[in-house]
Structure formats: structure tokens, C-alpha cells
Design an enzyme around this catalytic site. Sequence first.
Site, PDB file in Angstrom:
ATOM      1  CG  ASP A  44      51.823  35.693  73.432  1.00  0.00           C
ATOM      2  OD1 ASP A  44      52.258  34.713  74.048  1.00  0.00           O
ATOM      3  OD2 ASP A  44      51.158  35.610  72.380  1.00  0.00           O
ATOM      4  CB  ILE A  45      56.340  35.708  70.149  1.00  0.00           C
ATOM      5  CG1 ILE A  45      57.412  36.599  70.789  1.00  0.00           C
ATOM      6  CG2 ILE A  45      56.625  35.517  68.662  1.00  0.00           C
ATOM      7  CD1 ILE A  45      57.482  38.004  70.234  1.00  0.00           C
ATOM      8  CG  HIS A 126      71.511  27.066  60.969  1.00  0.00           C
ATOM      9  ND1 HIS A 126      71.014  26.365  59.894  1.00  0.00           N
ATOM     10  CD2 HIS A 126      71.364  26.247  62.035  1.00  0.00           C
ATOM     11  CE1 HIS A 126      70.593  25.181  60.283  1.00  0.00           C
ATOM     12  NE2 HIS A 126      70.784  25.077  61.584  1.00  0.00           N
ATOM     13  CG  ASP A 138      68.553  21.558  61.524  1.00  0.00           C
ATOM     14  OD1 ASP A 138      69.009  22.671  61.836  1.00  0.00           O
ATOM     15  OD2 ASP A 138      69.268  20.561  61.297  1.00  0.00           O
ATOM     16  CD  GLU A 172      74.348  24.884  61.921  1.00  0.00           C
ATOM     17  OE1 GLU A 172      74.488  24.383  63.047  1.00  0.00           O
ATOM     18  OE2 GLU A 172      73.746  24.292  60.985  1.00  0.00           O
ATOM     19  CD  GLU A 173      72.363  21.935  58.778  1.00  0.00           C
ATOM     20  OE1 GLU A 173      73.197  21.124  59.237  1.00  0.00           O
ATOM     21  OE2 GLU A 173      71.222  22.079  59.269  1.00  0.00           O
ATOM     22  CG  ASP A 201      70.536  24.811  65.182  1.00  0.00           C
ATOM     23  OD1 ASP A 201      69.583  24.440  64.475  1.00  0.00           O
ATOM     24  OD2 ASP A 201      71.721  24.521  64.939  1.00  0.00           O
ATOM     25  CG  HIS A 288      70.482  16.883  59.063  1.00  0.00           C
ATOM     26  ND1 HIS A 288      71.828  16.716  59.314  1.00  0.00           N
ATOM     27  CD2 HIS A 288      70.182  18.141  59.487  1.00  0.00           C
ATOM     28  CE1 HIS A 288      72.318  17.821  59.859  1.00  0.00           C
ATOM     29  NE2 HIS A 288      71.333  18.706  59.979  1.00  0.00           N
ATOM     30  CG  ASP A 307      55.554  33.339  73.917  1.00  0.00           C
ATOM     31  OD1 ASP A 307      55.481  34.173  72.991  1.00  0.00           O
ATOM     32  OD2 ASP A 307      54.576  32.661  74.289  1.00  0.00           O
TER      33      ASP A 307
END
Length: 439
Positions: A44-45, A126, A138, A172-173, A201, A288, A307
Amino acid sequence: MPRALGRTTAGLAVLAAAGLLATAAPTALASPVAAPSATLAAPDIPVANVKAHLTQLQSIATANGGNRAHGRPGYKASLDYVKSKLDAAGFTTSIQQFTSSGATGYNLVADWPGGDPNKVLMAGAHLDSVSAGPGINDNGSGSAGILETALAVSRAQLKPAKHLRFAWWGAEELGMVGSRYYVNNLPTAERSKVSGYLNFDMIGSPNAGYFVYDDDPTIEKTFKDYYAGLNVPTEIETEGDGRSDHAPFKSAGIPVGGLFSGAERAKSSAQAQKWGGTSGQAFDRCYHSSCDSTSNINDTALDRNSDAIAHAIWTLGTGTPVPPGDAYENTTDVSIPDNGAAVTSTIDVSGRTGNAPAALKVDVDIRHTWRGDVVVDLLAPDGTAYRLKNSSSSDSADNVIATYTVNASSEAANGAWKLRVQDVAAQDTGYINSWKLTF
């Protein structure tokens, strides 16, 4: 995630990346394939740990003009933060440098020691934001999710079958600049070693949906199976097609997959019914924007998706296959018309001798809103039908996820086996998610 696919006009500065190429990546994940059998259970994270990373990224943005964008000091500070965590955890880290829009950009790549160097499983996200805001959903969310998964690998001192590599991409953007640079600078022989690239993402959108990439069938099924275990329905991801860092890998012929919780599109009423949230509102109203801060995160979505990342790394990275030829699987979705004609899904079996066994195992995963409407048959290569499930007006549950055993000893093993499914009553819909034959 960028708003649309686009080409950057700035050149990319070529920097030697030998440290990134030394332990490259595996054979394609494809279906039908031998199904994984022996895998270690993923941990479990802790979502609190993932959120702690987001708090750090928010603090970095706040201290650096409100963003973590390419070419701005907030991006490099974010990269340094992630790198320090990985270095302390025992990863071998490398920084790859490039130039875009007149500014230096950076990719961070982290390799976990061990695993087959000819079969590399990658997970990436990213790390840059847009210049308008801190970029916590994001894409601090994806970056933090794979960071905490990597740290979980270290805590477990995992000894994977495949070599594990994690990556955080720059720019990436601006059009997947960093990830494209990485892929373009991988020699052909190294690209062929990459067994799969998993992209994350935006995994904590406040009005979240649960979307799974439908690119590589094996990766897709890994995520779908995880969510099926939680009784959380998923949909195929379409909003981000070609708009994130999986695109350069896919273009290079590398199997890709991933998760997404939605961006600027509005959630439908049907989606709100099955996932909660607000219909008619964007999955992320702060997409954004300056309000994409630590308050712009759905903790439940962040927890589940983190998870799921760990589940995929453990499943795809540590599994050992059953003997070749024992299991055959088709994971391609097939829509089932409501009160309509029967549909089929085919598994081609070859290379076997003699007839099928007297206990041919048929694993069926059909997603349907009223399973009582569904009739299921197994069709042998000669067309003989074996009834697996009848319809029933009193069977009001959803989904048909079951294992059936068929005496197919009179049938030739080799040939085109089909799962035939028909919805015989109105008002409910579904699809064949996957099915498998075990000889």
C-alpha cells in the site's frame, strides 16, 4: 499535460547520455500471451507520503515565482528535490540535459539495481508545470505518485525480474520535449529492450474520473484488474491521447499504458453517477491555472492511483510467466449490444499437439450492468458450442467474472476459439473486458 499536441521550434542540445543508456529496456507486452503467475504483492502506498511530496513542490513553486515551469528556477529546484530522495534510497540517478525555447531543460532518470537489463520496465511523469501556476495536480500528482512508488521499491529492497527505471520529464508542457529527447537519443537496440512505459499525468483531479490508457493490452488489463478488485469502474482514456509523455514512446514502437483522472473536459451525468463528483463540471477546474495548488487534489483518487502504480510495477516487473502455451488470453474490449446480436472475441491457439483437455479452464471477465441478461458460450474451432452461462431474470447482479471448466477432449486444441456473448434483454449494457483459456 499540454493543451494540445504541438511542435516546439527550439532545437534540442545533444548531451551524452551514456549513464541513461547503460541499463536500458525489454520485449513487447502483447496479447495473447502467457499470463503472469507468480508475482509479489504490491505494498500500500501511503497517500500521506504522496501528499508530503506535493507540499514540498508547492513550497518550491511559492518560493520561485509561483510556478515550476521549464526554464524557471522552480523546475530545477523540483528536480533537485526528487533526485535527493532517490539518491538517498539507493537509486542510480542521471540528469539528461536539453535545450528548448532558448532555455536549458532537464530529465531525471533513476535506475533500481538488478533485474534483467534486456527487459526494462519504465514509469514516468512530467515534473514541469505551466508558467501560470504551481502545477500540483498537473503534474505534481503523477510525479509524486511514481516517486513514492520508487521509494517503496527501495523500502522493500525489491528484486524484480525486470530492470526498473523511473523518469521525471522536463518541458512536457511545451510538447513532450524532454521525453521525446530521451526516446530519440536511445539507440535502436536500447529501445527494443523496453518492455513497457507507464505514464502518469494528472492522477489527483478534484472532480476525478478513473481513466485507463487502452494502448498495450497487457498493461491495460493490469490496471483494469486492479480497479475491478476495488469495484471501481474505469473508462478508456481519450482526453489525453497524444498529449503526454507516452506519445514519443508509442511512436517508437514501445508498449505504453497509464492512468489519468481528467483535465478540462466536463464530467457527464453518467460518470458522476458511477464515480461521484459533479456532473457538468470539469474534472479539473484549475487545469493550467494559478489555483492548481495543494487544495486542488482529490485524496481518494490520488490514493487509489498511487496504489495502482505500485500494483503495475510489482505485477509487470516481478511476475514470472507460466510455461509457454499453457495460457492464452485476449484483453481487447468488445462492446455487447443491448438486446442485440451476439458478439465474439477470438483466441487463436497454435503449436499444441492433440486435443484440448477434459478440464479446459475458461476465465471470463465481462462487465455488464445486469448480468442476468447475458448468455455466454465457448465456441470450439469446429464451431461446437459449450454453454457457460444462461440468462436469468432473477440474476440482478452486475458483471460476469468467473472461471468455467469445459470437457473439450473431443476438440482439436489448435485453432480459433471464440467467446460468444449475447445480451437478450433491454436496458442494460456492457462489454467483454477479457477472457483466457488455460490448457
